[in-house]
Design a protein around this motif. Structure first.
Motif, PDB file in Angstrom:
ATOM      1  N   VAL A  66       0.839  -1.199   0.000  1.00  0.00           N
ATOM      2  CA  VAL A  66       0.000   0.000   0.000  1.00  0.00           C
ATOM      3  C   VAL A  66       0.875   1.250   0.000  1.00  0.00           C
ATOM      4  O   VAL A  66       1.783   1.389   0.813  1.00  0.00           O
ATOM      5  CB  VAL A  66      -0.912   0.033   1.251  1.00  0.00           C
ATOM      6  CG1 VAL A  66      -1.651   1.367   1.352  1.00  0.00           C
ATOM      7  CG2 VAL A  66      -1.894  -1.127   1.219  1.00  0.00           C
ATOM      8  N   LEU A  67       0.595   2.143  -0.938  1.00  0.00           N
ATOM      9  CA  LEU A  67       1.327   3.411  -1.008  1.00  0.00           C
ATOM     10  C   LEU A  67       0.307   4.550  -0.999  1.00  0.00           C
ATOM     11  O   LEU A  67      -0.424   4.749  -1.969  1.00  0.00           O
ATOM     12  CB  LEU A  67       2.173   3.460  -2.285  1.00  0.00           C
ATOM     13  CG  LEU A  67       2.934   4.750  -2.558  1.00  0.00           C
ATOM     14  CD1 LEU A  67       3.869   5.110  -1.413  1.00  0.00           C
ATOM     15  CD2 LEU A  67       3.721   4.647  -3.861  1.00  0.00           C
ATOM     16  N   ASN A  68       0.242   5.256   0.124  1.00  0.00           N
ATOM     17  CA  ASN A  68      -0.692   6.370   0.229  1.00  0.00           C
ATOM     18  C   ASN A  68      -0.085   7.622  -0.396  1.00  0.00           C
ATOM     19  O   ASN A  68       1.003   8.038  -0.025  1.00  0.00           O
ATOM     20  CB  ASN A  68      -1.009   6.661   1.700  1.00  0.00           C
ATOM     21  CG  ASN A  68      -1.606   5.453   2.392  1.00  0.00           C
ATOM     22  OD1 ASN A  68      -2.606   4.896   1.930  1.00  0.00           O
ATOM     23  ND2 ASN A  68      -0.985   5.021   3.481  1.00  0.00           N
ATOM     24  N   ALA A  69      -0.821   8.180  -1.355  1.00  0.00           N
ATOM     25  CA  ALA A  69      -0.388   9.424  -1.986  1.00  0.00           C
ATOM     26  C   ALA A  69      -1.195  10.549  -1.355  1.00  0.00           C
ATOM     27  O   ALA A  69      -2.338  10.792  -1.720  1.00  0.00           O
ATOM     28  CB  ALA A  69      -0.630   9.365  -3.481  1.00  0.00           C
ATOM     29  N   VAL A  70      -0.602  11.201  -0.346  1.00  0.00           N
ATOM     30  CA  VAL A  70      -1.352  12.206   0.413  1.00  0.00           C
ATOM     31  C   VAL A  70      -1.009  13.607  -0.086  1.00  0.00           C
ATOM     32  O   VAL A  70       0.169  13.951  -0.210  1.00  0.00           O
ATOM     33  CB  VAL A  70      -1.019  12.114   1.916  1.00  0.00           C
ATOM     34  CG1 VAL A  70      -1.760  13.207   2.692  1.00  0.00           C
ATOM     35  CG2 VAL A  70      -1.371  10.733   2.451  1.00  0.00           C
ATOM     36  N   ASP A  71      -2.043  14.360  -0.401  1.00  0.00           N
ATOM     37  CA  ASP A  71      -1.836  15.749  -0.784  1.00  0.00           C
ATOM     38  C   ASP A  71      -3.082  16.539  -0.401  1.00  0.00           C
ATOM     39  O   ASP A  71      -4.175  15.980  -0.339  1.00  0.00           O
ATOM     40  CB  ASP A  71      -1.576  15.857  -2.293  1.00  0.00           C
ATOM     41  CG  ASP A  71      -0.816  17.129  -2.637  1.00  0.00           C
ATOM     42  OD1 ASP A  71       0.401  17.037  -2.878  1.00  0.00           O
ATOM     43  OD2 ASP A  71      -1.429  18.211  -2.640  1.00  0.00           O
ATOM     44  N   VAL A  72      -2.910  17.834  -0.174  1.00  0.00           N
ATOM     45  CA  VAL A  72      -4.070  18.639   0.215  1.00  0.00           C
ATOM     46  C   VAL A  72      -4.973  18.937  -0.968  1.00  0.00           C
ATOM     47  O   VAL A  72      -6.156  19.210  -0.797  1.00  0.00           O
ATOM     48  CB  VAL A  72      -3.640  19.980   0.874  1.00  0.00           C
ATOM     49  CG1 VAL A  72      -3.081  19.723   2.251  1.00  0.00           C
ATOM     50  CG2 VAL A  72      -2.636  20.715  -0.007  1.00  0.00           C
ATOM     51  N   SER A  73      -4.433  18.865  -2.178  1.00  0.00           N
ATOM     52  CA  SER A  73      -5.210  19.291  -3.329  1.00  0.00           C
ATOM     53  C   SER A  73      -5.793  18.106  -4.099  1.00  0.00           C
ATOM     54  O   SER A  73      -5.067  17.298  -4.670  1.00  0.00           O
ATOM     55  CB  SER A  73      -4.315  20.115  -4.262  1.00  0.00           C
ATOM     56  OG  SER A  73      -4.894  20.195  -5.545  1.00  0.00           O
ATOM     57  N   ASP A  74      -7.136  18.052  -4.116  1.00  0.00           N
ATOM     58  CA  ASP A  74      -7.792  16.989  -4.894  1.00  0.00           C
ATOM     59  C   ASP A  74      -7.492  17.139  -6.372  1.00  0.00           C
ATOM     60  O   ASP A  74      -7.309  16.162  -7.092  1.00  0.00           O
ATOM     61  CB  ASP A  74      -9.313  17.047  -4.689  1.00  0.00           C
ATOM     62  CG  ASP A  74      -9.704  16.354  -3.390  1.00  0.00           C
ATOM     63  OD1 ASP A  74      -9.064  15.345  -3.053  1.00  0.00           O
ATOM     64  OD2 ASP A  74     -10.620  16.841  -2.709  1.00  0.00           O
ATOM     65  N   GLU A  75      -7.429  18.394  -6.807  1.00  0.00           N
ATOM     66  CA  GLU A  75      -7.158  18.657  -8.215  1.00  0.00           C
ATOM     67  C   GLU A  75      -5.773  18.120  -8.589  1.00  0.00           C
ATOM     68  O   GLU A  75      -5.589  17.472  -9.626  1.00  0.00           O
ATOM     69  CB  GLU A  75      -7.238  20.158  -8.463  1.00  0.00           C
ATOM     70  CG  GLU A  75      -7.259  20.514  -9.920  1.00  0.00           C
ATOM     71  CD  GLU A  75      -7.152  22.023 -10.130  1.00  0.00           C
ATOM     72  OE1 GLU A  75      -7.291  22.786  -9.153  1.00  0.00           O
ATOM     73  OE2 GLU A  75      -6.894  22.408 -11.270  1.00  0.00           O
TER      74      GLU A  75
END
Lengths: 414, 446
Positions: free
Chosen positions: B46-55
């Motif tokens: 599992v690799l979570n790609a976390v970012d504040v921007s949905d875009e």
């Protein structure tokens, strides 16, 4: 077979073989498609034979437009070349990289059958539509699909790498690679003399050394071939008119301006069976020797030859299969310069598949065009001098791994 | 915990950013390759790609798909072996498509930080803001179910400070990729005094499996890369100001020193273009992060601050094309220079001839960076050019000599102050990370 009546070829035309190596090739830009090449080659022939009105039938050799270009029903493109072909008989034939040879064989047969006095024979392939790694899948169609899974990512280079490996083992790697590198160097030197060749712009001062020094690397490609041992990905088409004596009269061309078909053989080997001996091209051996026998000549009587060097090792194996040299001595034969343009048997005088290019379905027809040019003094800078006592030319076209073979022997019309 | 076990659950923070997306791509591919090993069949990665921007996450997935395809096309020979037992995958088309799916199937794009609580490795590639990094690391550390290791992509903040402020107990290391991570070969590994051996060992293994060139820097603000670049940039700016009167103004000074640093010193781009490439604001910010840690130095430029206030930021578009900063670009080429005082761009064609005349003739043997850097005879060509230049007395040659001397001094300072372990490390960073044709510590132009 020996034709029971005279069959000639005249009016050959080649488009440029387009792909890497040509200055004008840019893989990122849109390029001419299948239509362009069919049209250019077709019109190139028609111009020389007084227009489409003189043509009875058309045949297109093509391997995999269905996948490279998502296009089938190729006979429909014949009337696109010229309205004069509209509503006339047209067909397309497929035998992998031997499709061009099949186009010639079909034309010859129809002229002999009397259904046509003049057949427009074309061969075309446009393969730069996809990256090489995907093109390899499409080309693998020339093999048995049930063997695809166990094959190499680059399927055909893999097949001929195995052949090269067997040859290395039997006769010595260094020895073989010298012959293969000489084969490459000859191809480049010849291609530089033909403006339509894919390697026409090649300026490498020492192609022999370059090829010899480039050690095959199975990690990135295949075990026993480097990329220079392989023909490139090409877009191109060739065409020629196949005529009866009546046909030549119709277009007002003297026989001496045409080449006469002395014998023609097409042989097919079972695609589901592996070759019995990797160091021998069994079907080519059969077809080419049969053609020679029927023509009543020996391989040593040939003045020039166009052979199917999809890979340098294939070129060497054809020399052996043809009987110009005994098994295992092909690499030496090439190293000694016998197949160079100034050698005893000038071979692939406009570069062959490695130098001129290999638009797969077009190659067989291109070979015939080259022989016609050489035998009738039309080869321009690439012209070789034919010797009087060896007036014969020969083309050997191969589909798949020694599966669909066309062998034709020609001489200048008299 | 074995290497592949640790990589079974990873989070990349700031995954949709320029650095984060590259780190995500490389990590996703490494994880997928591990998952395809026979001994790992059936294990879930599992690799979570976390970012504040949905875009940005939306765009990230498109980027990933394109890039993974390119990677797969290059290693199809290997992939056919990895999928040898899959009877349904016959053609290269099949194999490549399956691989793309397998890589993408590992990645979970998300904008909630909580997913990181189950990750063994936290890769951080967020804004270069010490307080923000500490806050997020602390939060993960406090809430994590698995006691994770933290890999920060900071290019300037001392690692020990992050360690101490976020209470990471030495489970942190500086893992500084260069931009863009998927292409750039260099990784600077920065070990704080407390960094655990196993964290360092893992990081080294990971970097090597990614086939990166690893240089270990010591834990001083800016490390080697920015340690050199920021000082070099400041020198360029200061010289442009200092020489403004000689050349007829600051704009002319910028033109002159961009030319000195690029054409005379045979670098891939001039110093002002490089500042723009990294970003005017980013440079200003990195200097402000580094400056408090430096003794006897003031790493600060009022001009950078002013330009940020004026909204002239540089940086890059998502396509990789440069945004206007010190220089204005058309089709990737500088065409004008920002006049800070009058807040407008001045065309280079209007000033070039006059400045060039003052700099004097270029050495006759000069060649552009591209022709030099990729030549097999690079060393000989450099020797010829710089020997000729060192014998010249033109203003241009003099400024180039001084510029190169300053670059040498900065390099030596990094070694003397133990930021770098050797001159070789300094040169490797500039050669690999900045594509210089030769290292800053050199004997040219003496």
């Amino acid at each position: 077979m020996i034709p029971h009546k005279k069959v000639y070829m005249y009016g050959g035309y080649n488009t440029i073989s387009m792909g890497t190596g040509r200055k004008e090739f840019n893989p990122k830009k849109e390029r001419p498609g299948l239509e362009h090449y069919i049209k250019e080659a077709g019109q190139g022939v028609l111009k020389q034979i007084g227009g489409a009105g003189n043509v009875d039938e058309g045949v297109i050799g093509n391997f995999m437009a269905a996948r490279f270009n998502n296009q089938a029903n190729l006979p429909g493109f014949l009337p696109m070349i010229d309205e004069g072909l509209s509503m006339k008989y047209g067909t397309s034939v497929e035998g992998a990289c031997g499709s061009g040879g099949l186009s010639l064989q079909t034309g010859i047969r129809n002229v002999l059958a009397g259904t046509s006095e003049i057949t427009l024979s074309l061969g075309v392939e446009v393969q730069n539509t996809m990256k090489a790694i995907y093109g390899a899948d499409v080309l693998a169609g020339a093999g048995w699909f049930k063997k695809r899974k166990e094959g190499h990512a680059y399927f055909f280079p893999g097949q001929f790498s195995d052949r090269a490996g067997a040859y290395f083992e039997k006769y010595g790697k260094e020895y073989a690679r010298k012959g293969m590198s000489r084969w490459y160097a000859n191809a480049i030197e010849n291609a530089r003399l033909d403006p339509t060749a894919q390697e026409y712009h090649n300026t490498n001062p020492n192609p022999y050394e370059t090829c010899l020094k480039m050690e095959p690397n199975g990690k990135f490609f295949v075990d026993n071939l480097n990329v220079l041992d392989c023909s490139k990905v090409s877009d191109g088409a060739s065409g020629i008119a196949i005529c009866s004596e009546e046909g030549l009269k119709r277009i007002g061309v003297d026989k001496s301006e045409a080449v006469e078909v002395v014998s023609f053989v097409h042989s097919v080997r079972d695609i589901t069976k592996d070759p019995t001996d990797l160091t021998e091209l069994e079907a080519i051996k059969y077809a080419s020797r049969k053609a020679l026998k029927e023509a009543g000549i020996k391989a040593q009587d040939l003045g020039t030859i166009e052979v199917h060097d999809c890979f340098s090792i294939a070129g060497i194996l054809v020399m052996e299969a043809l009987g110009l040299v005994e098994k295992g001595k092909g690499a030496q034969f090439v190293s000694d310069g016998n197949t160079a343009r100034d050698g005893k048997y000038p071979t692939n005088t406009t570069g062959g598949l490695i130098g001129w290019g290999h638009p797969t379905g077009g190659t067989g027809v291109h070979q015939a065009v080259t022989i016609w040019q050489q035998l009738t003094n039309r080869a321009g800078d690439a012209q070789i001098k034919m010797v009087d006592d060896r007036p014969y030319g020969m083309t050997i076209n191969m589909g798949g791994d020694d599966v669909t073979i066309s062998a034709i022997i020609y001489k200048r019309g008299e | 915990m074995k290497y592949e076990e640790r990589l079974q659950n990873v989070t990349v923070l700031g995954a949709a950013g320029k650095m984060g997306s590259g780190i995500l791509l490389l990590t996703a591919v490494e994880m997928a390759d591990l998952s395809l090993m026979p001994e790992n069949k059936g294990k879930i990665f599992v690799l979570n790609a976390v970012d504040v921007s949905d875009e940005a996450l939306h765009g990230l997935m498109g980027y990933l798909r394109t890039q993974v395809r390119k990677i797969a096309e290059k290693k199809t020979v290997l992939l056919r072996k990895l999928y040898a037992d899959r009877a349904d995958l016959i053609e290269n088309f099949d194999v490549i498509d399956e691989y793309i799916f397998d890589v993408m199937n590992i990645v979970r794009p998300v904008n909630a930080l909580e997913v990181a609580y189950n990750s063994n490795i936290i890769f951080e590639a967020i804004k270069e803001d010490p307080a923000l990094k500490v806050k997020i690391f602390s939060q993960i550390k406090e809430n994590s179910n698995v006691n994770p290791w933290f890999f920060t992509n900071t290019s300037s903040i001392p690692i020990h400070e992050i360690d101490e402020k976020a209470n990471l107990d030495g489970q942190v290391i500086g893992f500084h990729f260069y931009n863009p991570p998927a292409v750039q070969k260099l990784v600077e590994l920065i070990r704080a005094e407390n960094t655990l051996d196993e964290v360092y060992d893992f990081a080294l293994t990971y970097a090597k499996r990614l086939r990166k060139v690893v240089v270990s820097s010591n834990d001083f603000a800016g490390f080697i890369g920015n340690g050199h670049f920021m000082r070099d940039a400041l020198y360029g700016i200061q010289q442009a100001v200092k020489m403004a009167d000689n050349f007829g103004g600051f704009v002319q000074g910028v033109y002159a020193f961009n030319k000195i640093s690029q054409d005379y010193l045979i670098r891939p781009m001039g110093i002002f273009q490089l500042i723009d490439y990294v970003g005017v604001e980013v440079c200003s910010y990195i200097m402000s992060v580094m400056n408090p840690y430096l003794e006897n130095e003031d790493l600060h430029s009022d001009i950078l601050d002013t330009m940020v206030e004026q909204g002239v930021m540089g940086g890059q578009y998502s396509s990789g094309a440069q945004k206007d900063g010190f220089l204005k670009y058309e089709k990737g080429r500088p065409v004008a220079i920002w006049d800070v005082e009058n807040k407008k761009y001045v065309n280079i064609t209007d000033i070039a001839a006059q400045v060039d005349a003052k700099l004097g003739e270029m050495p006759t043997s000069i060649k552009p960076w591209k022709a030099v850097n990729f030549s097999k005879k690079k060393a000989a060509i450099l020797e010829t050019i710089f020997t000729e230049m060192s014998q010249m007395d033109t203003l241009g040659a003099q400024l180039a000599k001084a510029y190169n001397q300053r670059s040498n001094d900065i390099g030596n300072l990094l070694v003397d102050s133990h930021v770098a372990n050797s001159t070789e490390d300094v040169n490797t960073v500039m050669l690999t990370g900045f594509f210089h044709a030769y290292g800053p510590i050199n004997d040219y132009l003496k």
